[in-house]
Design an enzyme around this catalytic site. Structure first.
Site, PDB file in Angstrom:
ATOM      1  N   THR A 187       1.446   5.762  14.320  1.00 46.80           N
ATOM      2  CA  THR A 187       0.816   4.785  13.428  1.00 46.80           C
ATOM      3  C   THR A 187       1.478   3.426  13.574  1.00 46.80           C
ATOM      4  O   THR A 187       0.805   2.387  13.536  1.00 46.80           O
ATOM      5  CB  THR A 187       0.892   5.263  11.971  1.00 46.80           C
ATOM      6  OG1 THR A 187       0.414   6.608  11.911  1.00 46.80           O
ATOM      7  CG2 THR A 187       0.041   4.390  11.068  1.00 46.80           C
ATOM      8  N   GLY A 188       2.788   3.408  13.775  1.00 46.69           N
ATOM      9  CA  GLY A 188       3.504   2.147  13.956  1.00 46.69           C
ATOM     10  C   GLY A 188       2.965   1.350  15.133  1.00 46.69           C
ATOM     11  O   GLY A 188       2.855   0.129  15.077  1.00 46.69           O
ATOM     12  N   SER A 193       4.982   7.064  10.895  1.00 48.68           N
ATOM     13  CA  SER A 193       5.120   7.698  12.204  1.00 48.68           C
ATOM     14  C   SER A 193       5.090   6.658  13.320  1.00 48.68           C
ATOM     15  O   SER A 193       4.556   5.562  13.162  1.00 48.68           O
ATOM     16  CB  SER A 193       3.995   8.702  12.431  1.00 48.68           C
ATOM     17  OG  SER A 193       2.793   8.010  12.684  1.00 48.68           O
ATOM     18  N   THR A 194       5.649   7.033  14.471  1.00 46.03           N
ATOM     19  CA  THR A 194       5.632   6.136  15.622  1.00 46.03           C
ATOM     20  C   THR A 194       4.204   5.876  16.096  1.00 46.03           C
ATOM     21  O   THR A 194       3.855   4.739  16.438  1.00 46.03           O
ATOM     22  CB  THR A 194       6.494   6.725  16.759  1.00 46.03           C
ATOM     23  OG1 THR A 194       7.855   6.752  16.307  1.00 46.03           O
ATOM     24  CG2 THR A 194       6.413   5.887  18.023  1.00 46.03           C
ATOM     25  N   LYS A 243       0.854  -1.195   0.000  1.00 43.96           N
ATOM     26  CA  LYS A 243       0.000   0.000   0.000  1.00 43.96           C
ATOM     27  C   LYS A 243       0.886   1.241   0.000  1.00 43.96           C
ATOM     28  O   LYS A 243       1.735   1.411   0.859  1.00 43.96           O
ATOM     29  CB  LYS A 243      -0.917   0.042   1.220  1.00 43.96           C
ATOM     30  CG  LYS A 243      -1.937   1.188   1.112  1.00 43.96           C
ATOM     31  CD  LYS A 243      -2.630   1.523   2.412  1.00 43.96           C
ATOM     32  CE  LYS A 243      -1.949   2.626   3.195  1.00 43.96           C
ATOM     33  NZ  LYS A 243      -1.905   3.947   2.561  1.00 43.96           N
ATOM     34  N   GLU A 275       9.860   1.015  10.693  1.00 46.63           N
ATOM     35  CA  GLU A 275      10.811   2.128  10.603  1.00 46.63           C
ATOM     36  C   GLU A 275      10.010   3.374  10.912  1.00 46.63           C
ATOM     37  O   GLU A 275       9.160   3.792  10.129  1.00 46.63           O
ATOM     38  CB  GLU A 275      11.419   2.232   9.203  1.00 46.63           C
ATOM     39  CG  GLU A 275      12.148   0.994   8.731  1.00 46.63           C
ATOM     40  CD  GLU A 275      13.520   0.826   9.346  1.00 46.63           C
ATOM     41  OE1 GLU A 275      13.950   1.689  10.131  1.00 46.63           O
ATOM     42  OE2 GLU A 275      14.168  -0.200   9.050  1.00 46.63           O
ATOM     43  N   CYS A 294      12.841  10.821   8.225  1.00 45.21           N
ATOM     44  CA  CYS A 294      12.724  10.254   9.566  1.00 45.21           C
ATOM     45  C   CYS A 294      14.040  10.379  10.309  1.00 45.21           C
ATOM     46  O   CYS A 294      14.060  10.460  11.526  1.00 45.21           O
ATOM     47  CB  CYS A 294      12.277   8.803   9.490  1.00 45.21           C
ATOM     48  SG  CYS A 294      13.213   7.851   8.317  1.00 45.21           S
ATOM     49  N   GLU A 323       8.966  15.200  16.642  1.00 44.28           N
ATOM     50  CA  GLU A 323       9.408  15.129  15.257  1.00 44.28           C
ATOM     51  C   GLU A 323       8.592  16.141  14.453  1.00 44.28           C
ATOM     52  O   GLU A 323       7.380  15.993  14.301  1.00 44.28           O
ATOM     53  CB  GLU A 323       9.173  13.712  14.730  1.00 44.28           C
ATOM     54  CG  GLU A 323       9.713  13.513  13.339  1.00 44.28           C
ATOM     55  CD  GLU A 323       9.595  12.069  12.870  1.00 44.28           C
ATOM     56  OE1 GLU A 323       8.539  11.450  13.104  1.00 44.28           O
ATOM     57  OE2 GLU A 323      10.562  11.571  12.272  1.00 44.28           O
TER      58      GLU A 323
END
Lengths: 538, 534
Positions: free
Chosen positions: A286-287, A283-284, A229, A305, A339, A436
């Protein structure tokens, strides 16, 4: 020649900065020094160059065919220079993901892909790299159009790196070895390194094609099939190159591309019970959701990542001019949308004032404008959401009493251009030193001694990368070990290379991409044990 | 000599089975039967070991739980209390993590030379060897597994594992990496930091070794939670670790329960890595807690429903014996238990008859008694769960060939139970029973058995019995499982990686592969001036 390309890009920007007066926008009145100032509107529509490329592919690619979304829905993708619609793209949701996964499943379980020889798979990857090289300029134009990054960067750095990565992984395909294993008894033990199966991959918008290569390269080299995706902001280039992949001989169903949004298509992929592996870059926040969806569904292993707040440490013995240039590059490269951006520039107090003055001067010389224009270093940010978020962080920096050295506002009245912004006197507890920002905002902090800067550099939930500038071997060695980050660049920054692993400590991610380490993300280890009769040796 | 020990255990049990019968009266063939109460009548043998340590181990000191609470740990032979053990919860976990954090960030452990770390691991293994029998007795008392198995196989294997990892400590190499330009690139393989480890009750010390060995060899510090059923042996051996010279705070031990102490470790923001062995359901929660807290990387070793495939050309007697031990070993409480025995239709009847006969010969009784092959199940919860699965097997129309009920009236003993005519859609063919219940299924062709063997959410291990190299090679590649044992089963070895495909887990333990679970990779890049070569 990836790292060479990147450094040549760097030297180009170095020399470009030397002739900044020639390349900077006519009519730009830099209002730095005052509080929030406005650049003049150099990036007005009349200046915009028409991209030299046509958009031919906007559908999903499932089982080797371009198809509409099951729902028939489409979403617009925009030109960040103007906010105008470039194209309407098929919008995938759970049903499209189901179809793509079924195709990938079939291609893995029944299809020729894992049953080909490794050499045959390798040849297809090489042929694909050649085809991309042939269409490099068109693809780079599409990347710039959809993303806003300088065309020179896309064409001369990112596309060659993309080709390089596929050559690298093509070379790995026939070098995936298992082990034979010594045992304590009469047993013959071996390990097989097998493809995992169907890999789900979710990539971000900041480097659409480079991230495609980081994900697709190792997965295919190891014999997996893929449902990928793309980011909703940048769906176009992946479709273009996936078409080329099929021209290169990739069997149908091996690589399926679905365009769409995270909460619909992305979540469906992360939750799918028939996806065997997941790789996500983003992003963290979403991760964390991605990993949670995996935990709640079928425990597919996940590579992440994620974000960073990477320190860039300039010691008192550093070559200040070089450090200034690389610190500038480390933060502003790709509109600050990296990032691993060097977003906390720690400078030793004895050289702080000199560094600051030069960093500000360098930012003021930064050439912002239409990314298709030659010599432009910085294009627009990706979209209004990021644009607004960055401006909010700039306001937050001002309100928390960091000193705004330059920039601080948008540029022009159209699109998402932001002035190169530099803050000095940044304190560790300010939001701009903790979050960030993902934009062209450099934060410069002061430090006194090495132990202090180690502690401060490490006191973040992130741990993606770090820069160290020193001439002392001992300082370099001390910092290299002490900094809790997946990459430490000493007297350089953003040196990427197919063979250099990349990934995060702490909340910057799980696992490593690129290099030999990336392969095991896409391999299962199977131990095979048989008793030995009359063994000649043990 | 781990693998040798295991095969010798196997031959011991084969011979001892025919020699001993323990006065059991069998009444097979009817529905659910009861063994006579030989187990209950006899007085349990008094374990030859004292329990000296029941507290938490934090920062090198044995301490009570912050709450002062204790919980009872039970003897599975009787259900009676052995000892009251400090019950850790989140406050104790906080203390243990900060001790481990300090030992990692400031303490000597990661700053020692690898050789010094290695020597401490070797010394620990030597001390453990000296106390082998006591530790084994404690393991049997708390867990119910046969003492011979604990003393002759498991503790020697724990020692073997620590010597294996001691040898790794000074052999952790990074790489130098070729680059496309004038750069010098190297990778450092660094310890991750504070490792949280949660171990199960079925092999308390072996799982301790699988977890603690690689974590310490790689220079990490540890907070380890034992299973609430079996806290004792880990406390004993951790004391030996301190005697071997392990600095305070490097290994901290918490006894307690999953939802309190376990969840606190999983959610802790200062734990850098997590390793869990247990059920798939709990593993999902563990991973979710990691994802909601600080994204600590997680290794999971979870459940299984491992197939054993007996081809028509197999050595039937060998296959029967291995299939028996694959399932019944450790009271059936193995994540890699061979719990779906697929037998080719041509040899099916012979196999079932022999498998049933072998199960009937299985010696069940006080695990401290010589020659006993099977002790009690771990606790009342597991005991009832297994009996429910047996009822489910009967109700779903599988043929009960032997066993089917509990043994005696005290403790958690269950008869070695064999079902034939098991169908793929029966619960006993799908769920992990974790008890002495063998399910025998029939197959016709290789393609069919591959499809059926793989039609499971699990993928931990598989057994293949054939004399044909082509059949072995075909099945080896086609089966989706982390370990394939060909003409053998449950061969463990320090160097053989173990772990699951699919929902059986993430990552591999043991072997060279286990090291990467406890290492971070750091790439270090510097420009080269005038390089002699690239």
């Amino acid at each position: 020649m990836a790292s060479r390309r990147l450094s040549s890009l760097l030297s180009r920007s170095l020399s470009a900065s030397g002739s900044a007066s020639l390349l900077s926008f006519p009519g730009r009145t830099s209002g730095c020094g005052r509080r929030i100032s406005r650049f003049s509107t150099a990036a007005e529509p009349e200046d915009l160059i028409t991209p030299p490329v046509q958009i031919n592919y906007t559908q999903h690619l499932i089982n080797g065919q371009f198809v509409d979304a099951a729902s028939g829905k489409k979403f617009p993708t925009h030109d960040p220079r103007t906010g105008e619609v470039i194209a309407h793209v098929a919008e995938g949701d759970a049903e499209d993901i189901n179809r793509a996964v079924a195709a990938a499943r079939k291609a893995f379980d029944e299809g020729p892909w894992p049953r080909m020889t490794a050499y045959e798979r390798s040849r297809i990857l090489m042929r694909f790299a050649d085809l991309v090289e042939k269409h490099s300029d068109e693809i780079a134009a599409l990347e710039t159009w959809n993303n806003g990054k300088p065309y020179e960067q896309a064409a001369k750095s990112e596309l060659p790196l993309f080709v390089r990565l596929f050559y690298y992984y093509a070379g790995w395909a026939d070098k995936i070895h298992g082990l034979t294993v010594p045992a304590d008894g009469d047993y013959h033990v071996q390990t097989l390194h097998e493809p995992i199966g169907v890999a789900g991959q979710i990539i971000p918008w900041n480097f659409p094609l480079v991230m495609f290569a980081w994900k697709v390269g190792p997965a295919l080299a190891c014999g997996n099939t893929i449902v990928l995706k793309t980011a909703e902001q940048t769906p176009l280039t992946a479709l273009y190159v996936a078409k080329l992949f099929h021209e290169a001989g990739l069997p149908p169903g091996v690589l399926n591309i679905v365009s769409g949004y995270g909460p619909t298509a992305g979540a469906a992929l992360a939750s799918h019970m028939d996806v065997d592996k997941l790789a996500f870059t983003g992003s963290t926040a979403t991760g964390k959701i991605v990993l949670e969806l995996s935990a709640k569904s079928n425990l597919k292993p996940v590579t992440l990542e994620l974000g960073g707040k990477s320190p860039f440490i300039v010691c008192k013995d550093a070559d200040v001019d070089k450090a200034v240039e690389l610190a500038h590059f480390a933060l502003f490269f790709n509109q600050g949308q990296c990032c691993c951006a060097g977003s906390r520039t720690f400078v030793h107090e004895s050289i702080y004032d000199e560094f600051l003055e030069k960093a500000k001067a360098r930012a003021l010389r930064r050439v912002v404008g239409d990314p298709f224009k030659k010599g432009v270093e910085q294009g627009p940010q990706i979209d209004p959401e990021q644009f607004e978020k960055i401006l909010r962080y700039i306001r937050s920096g001002i309100q928390s009493n960091a000193t705004l050295e330059c920039g601080g506002d948008r540029l022009g009245s159209k699109g998402y251009f932001i002035q190169p912004t530099v803050f000095s006197n940044v304190q560790d507890d300010m939001l701009i030193a903790q979050d960030e920002i993902f934009g062209p905002v450099q934060s410069i902090l002061k430090f006194k001694d090495t132990d202090e800067v180690i502690r401060r550099a490490n006191s973040t939930r992130y741990g993606l990368a770090a820069g160290v500038f020193t001439r002392s071997l001992d300082t370099a060695n001390t910092l290299s070990r002490a900094l809790r980050a997946g990459t430490v660049w000493v007297n350089c920054f953003d040196v990427f290379d197919a063979a250099i692993p990349f990934g995060g400590y702490k909340m910057s991610g799980i696992g490593r991409e690129k290099g030999i380490y990336s392969l095991h993300n896409y391999l299962q280890v199977k131990a095979v044990v048989t008793p030995l009769k009359k063994a000649a040796w043990l | 000599m781990a693998t040798q020990k295991l095969s010798s255990l196997l031959s011991v049990s084969t011979t001892s089975a025919s020699l001993r019968s323990l006065g059991r009266h069998f009444s097979w063939g009817r529905g659910i039967n009861r063994f006579s109460t030989s187990v209950a009548i006899e007085e349990p043998i008094t374990p030859p070991v004292q329990i000296d340590h029941t507290q938490l181990l934090i920062d090198g000191k044995f301490v009570d739980a912050a709450s002062g609470k204790t919980f009872p740990t039970l003897d599975p032979r009787t259900g009676e209390v052995i000892a009251h053990v400090s019950e850790g919860d989140s406050e104790d976990v906080n203390r243990a993590v900060s001790a481990a954090r300090k030992a990692f960030d400031e303490g000597p452990w990661p700053k020692m030379t690898p050789y010094e770390r290695s020597r401490i691991l070797f010394r620990f293994a030597d001390l453990l060897e000296k106390h082998n029998d006591e530790v084994a007795a404690l393991e049997t008392w708390d867990n119910g597994k046969p003492y011979e198995q604990a003393a002759n196989v498991e503790i020697p294997m724990v020692i073997r594992l620590f010597r294996y990892y001691a040898g790794w400590a000074d052999k952790i190499h990074g790489l130098t990496v070729p680059a496309d330009g004038p750069y010098h690139v190297q990778t450092l393989h660094e310890p991750i930091g504070v490792a949280g480890q949660i171990v199960p009750w079925n092999f308390p010390l072996l799982m301790y070794a699988w977890k603690v060995g690689p974590a310490l060899a790689c220079g990490n510090t540890i907070v380890l939670k034992t299973a609430e059923q079996t806290p004792l042996s880990a406390i004993y051996v951790s004391k030996l670790f301190l005697e071997a010279g392990l600095p305070p705070g490097v290994l901290n031990l918490i006894s307690g329960f999953g939802p309190t102490a376990g969840a606190a470790i999983c959610s802790h923001m200062d734990v850098d890595k997590l390793a869990f062995t247990g059920s798939t359901n709990t593993g999902k929660i563990v991973l979710e807690l990691a994802s909601k807290s600080n994204l600590k990387p997680v290794t999971l070793e979870l459940g299984g429903k491992s197939p054993i495939i007996v081809c028509e050309d197999a050595d039937i007697d060998l296959a029967v014996e291995h299939a028996h031990s694959a399932l019944f070993f450790n009271q059936g409480q193995c994540c890699c238990a061979g719990s779906r025995t697929f037998v080719h239709e041509r040899v099916y009847d012979e196999f079932v008859e022999k498998a049933k006969a072998r199960a009937l010969k299985r010696v069940v009784g006080d695990p401290f008694k010589k020659g006993v092959e099977q002790g009690p199940q771990i606790d009342a919860v597991q005991f009832k769960k297994i009996l429910n699965y047996i009822k489910s097997g009967i109700e779903s129309g599988a043929t009960l060939e032997s066993g089917g009920d509990s043994v005696g009236s005290k403790g958690y003993y269950i008869q070695p139970t064999v079902f034939s005519n098991v169908q793929d859609d029966m619960l006993i063919a799908k769920d992990e029973i974790f008890g002495p219940v063998q399910s025998i299924l029939k197959f016709q062709t290789l393609d069919e058995v591959i499809r059926r063997a793989n039609a499971s959410r699990y993928g931990l291990a598989a057994g293949v019995f054939t004399k044909n190299i082509n059949t072995a090679n075909t099945l080896t590649r086609a089966l989706k499982a982390g370990t394939i044992w060909i003409n053998c089963y449950i061969v463990f070895d320090a160097a053989i990686p173990f772990g699951g495909y699919k929902m059986s887990g993430h990552g591999r333990e043991k072997g060279i592969y286990s090291l990467s679970n406890y290492l971070q990779v750091k790439a270090v890049v510097t420009p080269l001036e005038n390089p002699a070569w690239l």
